[in-house]
Enzyme design. Structure first.
Site, PDB file in Angstrom:
ATOM      1  N   ASN A  99      30.493  53.577  21.943  1.00 34.17           N
ATOM      2  CA  ASN A  99      30.695  52.448  22.855  1.00 34.17           C
ATOM      3  C   ASN A  99      32.202  52.215  22.974  1.00 34.17           C
ATOM      4  O   ASN A  99      32.821  51.689  22.057  1.00 34.17           O
ATOM      5  CB  ASN A  99      29.987  51.213  22.273  1.00 34.17           C
ATOM      6  CG  ASN A  99      30.297  49.939  23.036  1.00 34.17           C
ATOM      7  OD1 ASN A  99      30.854  49.975  24.141  1.00 34.17           O
ATOM      8  ND2 ASN A  99      29.941  48.803  22.454  1.00 34.17           N
ATOM      9  N   TRP A 100      32.749  52.626  24.098  1.00 39.74           N
ATOM     10  CA  TRP A 100      34.211  52.521  24.278  1.00 39.74           C
ATOM     11  C   TRP A 100      34.652  51.088  24.594  1.00 39.74           C
ATOM     12  O   TRP A 100      35.828  50.805  24.633  1.00 39.74           O
ATOM     13  CB  TRP A 100      34.680  53.474  25.374  1.00 39.74           C
ATOM     14  CG  TRP A 100      34.840  54.900  24.906  1.00 39.74           C
ATOM     15  CD1 TRP A 100      34.395  55.435  23.730  1.00 39.74           C
ATOM     16  CD2 TRP A 100      35.505  55.966  25.609  1.00 39.74           C
ATOM     17  NE1 TRP A 100      34.748  56.766  23.656  1.00 39.74           N
ATOM     18  CE2 TRP A 100      35.424  57.118  24.798  1.00 39.74           C
ATOM     19  CE3 TRP A 100      36.140  56.062  26.843  1.00 39.74           C
ATOM     20  CZ2 TRP A 100      35.973  58.346  25.174  1.00 39.74           C
ATOM     21  CZ3 TRP A 100      36.684  57.291  27.231  1.00 39.74           C
ATOM     22  CH2 TRP A 100      36.607  58.423  26.396  1.00 39.74           C
ATOM     23  N   LYS A 101      33.686  50.204  24.889  1.00 43.73           N
ATOM     24  CA  LYS A 101      34.019  48.827  25.284  1.00 43.73           C
ATOM     25  C   LYS A 101      35.043  48.855  26.427  1.00 43.73           C
ATOM     26  O   LYS A 101      34.991  49.764  27.250  1.00 43.73           O
ATOM     27  CB  LYS A 101      34.500  48.042  24.064  1.00 43.73           C
ATOM     28  CG  LYS A 101      33.534  48.183  22.886  1.00 43.73           C
ATOM     29  CD  LYS A 101      33.779  47.230  21.772  1.00 43.73           C
ATOM     30  CE  LYS A 101      32.724  47.468  20.684  1.00 43.73           C
ATOM     31  NZ  LYS A 101      32.810  46.524  19.595  1.00 43.73           N
ATOM     32  N   HIS A 147      24.511  43.749  23.955  1.00 44.85           N
ATOM     33  CA  HIS A 147      25.533  43.839  22.903  1.00 44.85           C
ATOM     34  C   HIS A 147      25.979  42.422  22.526  1.00 44.85           C
ATOM     35  O   HIS A 147      26.043  41.542  23.380  1.00 44.85           O
ATOM     36  CB  HIS A 147      26.727  44.660  23.407  1.00 44.85           C
ATOM     37  CG  HIS A 147      27.692  44.990  22.309  1.00 44.85           C
ATOM     38  ND1 HIS A 147      28.603  44.076  21.843  1.00 44.85           N
ATOM     39  CD2 HIS A 147      27.861  46.108  21.570  1.00 44.85           C
ATOM     40  CE1 HIS A 147      29.304  44.640  20.857  1.00 44.85           C
ATOM     41  NE2 HIS A 147      28.866  45.865  20.676  1.00 44.85           N
ATOM     42  N   GLU A 203      28.760  41.189  22.012  1.00 43.78           N
ATOM     43  CA  GLU A 203      29.905  40.683  22.775  1.00 43.78           C
ATOM     44  C   GLU A 203      29.457  40.120  24.114  1.00 43.78           C
ATOM     45  O   GLU A 203      30.110  39.238  24.678  1.00 43.78           O
ATOM     46  CB  GLU A 203      30.954  41.803  22.933  1.00 43.78           C
ATOM     47  CG  GLU A 203      31.682  42.055  21.620  1.00 43.78           C
ATOM     48  CD  GLU A 203      32.208  43.465  21.441  1.00 43.78           C
ATOM     49  OE1 GLU A 203      32.333  44.201  22.435  1.00 43.78           O
ATOM     50  OE2 GLU A 203      32.484  43.825  20.279  1.00 43.78           O
ATOM     51  N   GLU A 250      23.197  45.654  14.974  1.00 46.45           N
ATOM     52  CA  GLU A 250      24.639  45.490  14.799  1.00 46.45           C
ATOM     53  C   GLU A 250      24.941  44.088  14.276  1.00 46.45           C
ATOM     54  O   GLU A 250      24.998  43.127  15.059  1.00 46.45           O
ATOM     55  CB  GLU A 250      25.362  45.690  16.129  1.00 46.45           C
ATOM     56  CG  GLU A 250      25.165  47.052  16.746  1.00 46.45           C
ATOM     57  CD  GLU A 250      26.304  47.412  17.690  1.00 46.45           C
ATOM     58  OE1 GLU A 250      26.949  48.428  17.448  1.00 46.45           O
ATOM     59  OE2 GLU A 250      26.550  46.652  18.631  1.00 46.45           O
ATOM     60  N   GLY A 268      33.824  45.807  14.410  1.00 47.40           N
ATOM     61  CA  GLY A 268      35.276  45.823  14.546  1.00 47.40           C
ATOM     62  C   GLY A 268      36.024  45.187  13.384  1.00 47.40           C
ATOM     63  O   GLY A 268      37.223  44.941  13.476  1.00 47.40           O
ATOM     64  N   SER A 321      31.348  49.016  12.385  1.00 50.80           N
ATOM     65  CA  SER A 321      32.318  49.653  11.488  1.00 50.80           C
ATOM     66  C   SER A 321      31.826  50.976  10.900  1.00 50.80           C
ATOM     67  O   SER A 321      32.130  51.306   9.751  1.00 50.80           O
ATOM     68  CB  SER A 321      32.738  48.685  10.370  1.00 50.80           C
ATOM     69  OG  SER A 321      33.375  47.542  10.924  1.00 50.80           O
ATOM     70  N   GLY A 352      31.745  51.930  17.801  1.00 48.76           N
ATOM     71  CA  GLY A 352      32.772  51.371  18.674  1.00 48.76           C
ATOM     72  C   GLY A 352      34.102  52.073  18.458  1.00 48.76           C
ATOM     73  O   GLY A 352      34.339  53.163  18.968  1.00 48.76           O
ATOM     74  N   GLY A 353      34.957  51.444  17.676  1.00 51.26           N
ATOM     75  CA  GLY A 353      36.337  51.929  17.488  1.00 51.26           C
ATOM     76  C   GLY A 353      36.436  53.409  17.161  1.00 51.26           C
ATOM     77  O   GLY A 353      37.294  54.114  17.709  1.00 51.26           O
TER      78      GLY A 353
HETATM   79  P1  PGA Z   1      32.726  49.050  15.802  1.00 49.38           P
HETATM   80  O1  PGA Z   1      31.836  48.501  17.041  1.00 49.38           O
HETATM   81  O2  PGA Z   1      32.192  50.417  15.457  1.00 49.38           O
HETATM   82  O3  PGA Z   1      34.128  49.092  16.334  1.00 49.38           O
HETATM   83  O4  PGA Z   1      32.542  48.096  14.679  1.00 49.38           O
HETATM   84  C1  PGA Z   1      30.466  48.770  17.123  1.00 49.38           C
HETATM   85  C2  PGA Z   1      29.895  48.178  18.391  1.00 49.38           C
HETATM   86  O5  PGA Z   1      30.280  47.054  18.775  1.00 49.38           O
HETATM   87  O6  PGA Z   1      29.039  48.800  19.030  1.00 49.38           O
END
Ligand code: PGA
Length: 249
Positions: free
Chosen positions: A11-13, A97, A99, A167, A173, A212, A233-234
């Site tokens: 997930n590149w956000k 998600h 967010e 999640e 993050g 993470s 994500g990251g």
């Molecule tokens: P993260 O994000 O791996 O950077 O913690 C995961 C996500 O929000 O899908």
């Protein structure tokens, strides 16, 4: 019941300009050179979906969106429909998600409506659930997460390909992750709801862990009971890190 291939989705956000397609190409080149045990997907921002899908066409890395509107079209300035994502070459979409749940007040009912939109457009939804730190500290994790699963998954998912992603909001993050026992407890609880809702089919739905995930913790997390992949994500932004996770599935 055969266990489906795990799914590792990035997930590149809201990250990535055209130059970032080089990372996607590097992931695809490695995956195509040595097909991994897992299915692999990358979900770039909407602006890159088409270009990434074109760059990776015919290879082993699928492309997904990060959200969609429930409606197919209309006067919804700035929004993107599931049909538009599919038209760009996406085959999956992340929905619900945290967010979006937190930043745009997305309810379980809205996530369920978006899930129906994804099915209408032929996309495989990855439906996200997870508790906040306050909810975990109040010992409400299982109640919150199973409630989100019940409310966000419409019955029309029966017979369709989809995944659930657990999640924990506080692990996204932050570099923090739950213990393996905590991950297992939640995944087993989600599995029970899936089986209750979808019968034997529910036993095969991949339940991804997200929050993470990195190459150094991927192997132990992916080995936990009922963990069927990861939403990353990251660590999905750099091909080397993402491939390090894929290799451990
Ligand atoms: P993260 O994000 O791996 O950077 O913690 C995961 C996500 O929000 O899908």
């Amino acid at each position: 019941m055969t266990t489906p291939r795990p799914l590792i989705a990035g997930n590149w956000k809201m990250n990535g300009l055209e130059v970032a397609l080089d990372e996607a190409r590097a992931v695809a080149a490695a995956v195509d050179a040595q097909p991994p045990a897992a299915r692999v997907a990358l979900c770039p921002p909407a602006t890159l979906v088409h270009r990434m899908a074109q760059a990776l066409v015919g290879g082993g890395v699928a492309v997904g969106g990060q959200d969609c509107r429930a409606e197919a079209s209309g006067a919804f300035t700035g929004d993107v429909s599931a049909e538009m994502l599919a038209d760009c070459g996406a085959t999956l979409v992340i929905l619900g998600h945290s967010e979006r749940r937190a930043g745009y007040d997305e309810t379980d009912a809205l996530v369920a409506a978006k899930t129906l939109a994804a099915l209408r457009a032929g996309l495989e939804p990855i439906i996200c659930v997870g508790e906040t730190l306050a909810e975990r500290e109040a010992a409400r994790t299982l109640e919150i997460v199973t409630g989100q699963v019940r409310g966000s998954l419409p019955p029309e998912l029966a017979g369709k390909a989809f995944a659930v992603a657990y999640e924990p909001v506080w692990a996204i993050g932050t570099g923090l992750t739950p213990t393996l026992a905590q991950i297992e407890e939640v995944h087993v609880a989600i599995r029970a709801v899936l089986v209750e809702r979808f019968g034997a089919e529910g036993a095969g739905v991949p339940i991804l862990y997200g929050g993470s995930v990195k190459p150094s913790n991927a192997a132990e997390i992916l080995a936990v009971k009922d963990v069927g992949g990861a939403l990353v994500g990251g660590a999905s932004l750099k091909a080397e890190d993402f491939l390090g996770i894929i290799a451990r599935a």
